[in-house]
Design a protein around this motif. Structure first.
Motif, short mmCIF file in Angstrom:
data_model
loop_
_atom_site.label_atom_id
_atom_site.label_comp_id
_atom_site.label_asym_id
_atom_site.label_seq_id
_atom_site.Cartn_x
_atom_site.Cartn_y
_atom_site.Cartn_z
N THR A 81 -9.52 0.75 3.85
CA THR A 81 -10.21 1.25 2.65
C THR A 81 -9.84 0.47 1.39
O THR A 81 -10.23 0.86 0.29
CB THR A 81 -9.85 2.73 2.43
OG1 THR A 81 -8.44 2.86 2.16
CG2 THR A 81 -10.19 3.57 3.66
N VAL A 82 -9.11 -0.62 1.55
CA VAL A 82 -8.64 -1.39 0.39
C VAL A 82 -9.80 -2.17 -0.23
O VAL A 82 -10.60 -2.79 0.48
CB VAL A 82 -7.50 -2.33 0.79
CG1 VAL A 82 -7.16 -3.29 -0.36
CG2 VAL A 82 -6.28 -1.52 1.17
N TYR A 130 -11.41 6.37 -5.50
CA TYR A 130 -10.57 5.18 -5.38
C TYR A 130 -9.39 5.26 -6.34
O TYR A 130 -9.55 5.66 -7.50
CB TYR A 130 -11.39 3.92 -5.66
CG TYR A 130 -12.30 3.53 -4.52
CD1 TYR A 130 -11.87 2.68 -3.52
CD2 TYR A 130 -13.61 4.04 -4.45
CE1 TYR A 130 -12.71 2.33 -2.47
CE2 TYR A 130 -14.45 3.70 -3.40
CZ TYR A 130 -14.00 2.84 -2.41
OH TYR A 130 -14.81 2.51 -1.37
N ALA A 135 -1.96 5.48 2.78
CA ALA A 135 -3.20 4.78 2.46
C ALA A 135 -3.61 3.92 3.65
O ALA A 135 -2.78 3.34 4.34
CB ALA A 135 -3.02 3.92 1.22
N LEU A 171 0.85 -1.19 0.00
CA LEU A 171 0.00 0.00 0.00
C LEU A 171 0.89 1.24 0.00
O LEU A 171 1.88 1.30 0.73
CB LEU A 171 -0.90 0.02 1.23
CG LEU A 171 -2.28 -0.63 1.14
CD1 LEU A 171 -3.07 -0.35 2.40
CD2 LEU A 171 -3.04 -0.17 -0.09
N TYR A 211 -7.47 1.59 -3.31
CA TYR A 211 -7.77 2.10 -1.97
C TYR A 211 -8.52 3.41 -2.09
O TYR A 211 -8.47 4.10 -3.11
CB TYR A 211 -6.48 2.29 -1.16
CG TYR A 211 -5.53 3.32 -1.72
CD1 TYR A 211 -5.55 4.63 -1.26
CD2 TYR A 211 -4.60 2.98 -2.71
CE1 TYR A 211 -4.68 5.59 -1.78
CE2 TYR A 211 -3.74 3.92 -3.23
CZ TYR A 211 -3.78 5.22 -2.76
OH TYR A 211 -2.93 6.17 -3.28
#
Length: 274
Positions: A158-159, A176, A154, A150, A169
């Motif tokens: 939220t992935v 996104y 990030a 990530l 993400y």
């Protein structure tokens, strides 16, 4: 009758392995991505008591007289049938729907393959980035063989992973952003030939064939899909395993009875000279 003793012992040893395999299946009935195994048996060598001819001029007989010397385990075959798709509270839980495996890199840098998608992010990437790992800390790899990372800043919560394994993400503004990485989906022409390494991990062997990367292959293979928020349950059928356990137990008892009977006959033969 000594032959019967050894034959019965060989049968008991073979059936014990069968019971061990069934017990392992039942123990892993709730293990994510576990694949059930079955025990295959084969007969041992046969001892020829009489050949097809027993006369001096060689007159043939329709059959010989051969006595089997027991059984042994030929193989332990895994069934890679799809397990049930179970909802998970882990937002990074991934379920592989199809024949493919996830690819992970062990702490010894060895490459392994697994069906268990109970993943999570942890610190350990370069520059302090978050890296996707399994519960044992093995790094999940993308289609190019690199760890799934990530970007800095990030949030792991939220992935989003789509059905093709593409990772993205969510930003603070609600948009996104794709990371440009795609979680690997690896197939094998003969999955039963994979070597089991424990912890639901498999390794490539000559029998399994080379790994087939669904993202890059030109072969005509059926693509697998990934479902986020789900885990693949084991494909162990408890009812079938309990029936197989009873069958193996009865076979074990019969082989034990053969040994007891042979011992009684030997005792009678020894008592004849008294």
């Amino acid at each position: 009758m000594m032959r019967a003793l050894w034959t019965g012992a060989a049968g008991m040893k073979a059936q014990q392995t069968g019971v061990d395999t069934i017990a392992n299946n039942l123990a892993n009935v709730n293990t994510t991505g576990f694949k059930t195994q079955t025990t295959e048996f084969k007969s041992l060598l046969y001892q020829t008591i009489q050949t097809r001819t027993t006369t001096a001029n060689g007159d043939p007989k329709p059959t010989t007289a051969q006595v089997g010397l027991g059984a042994r385990v030929a193989s332990l075959n895994a069934s890679f049938a799809q397990g049930a798709m179970l909802a998970s509270d882990n937002p990074l839980a991934l379920c592989m729907d199809g024949s493919a495996f996830f690819m992970v890199q062990g702490t010894n840098n060895e490459i392994y393959y697994t069906r268990a998608g109970n993943f999570g992010f942890s610190l350990g990437g370069p520059n302090g980035q978050l890296v996707l790992t399994d519960p044992e800390g093995n790094k999940v790899l993308d289609s190019e063989g690199n760890p799934v990372l990530l970007p800095e800043g990030a949030s792991a919560d939220t992935v989003v992973v789509d059905e093709d394994g593409n990772v993205s993400y969510k930003q603070e503004d609600g948009t996104y952003i794709a990371t440009g990485q795609q979680i690997a989906r690896i197939q094998f022409r003969n999955a039963r030939g994979l070597d089991k390494s424990g912890e639901n991990l498999y390794q490539e062997t000559a029998a399994s064939g080379a790994p087939i990367n669904e993202a890059t292959t030109n072969l005509n293979v059926v693509r697998s899909s990934i479902a986020q928020g789900y885990l693949e349950g084991s494909n162990v059928n408890v009812a079938d395993e309990m029936v197989n356990l009873i069958i193996s137990q009865r076979a074990y008892e019969m082989n034990s009875k053969a040994i007891t009977t042979s011992d009684t006959m030997l005792e009678e033969a020894n008592n004849l000279r008294r």
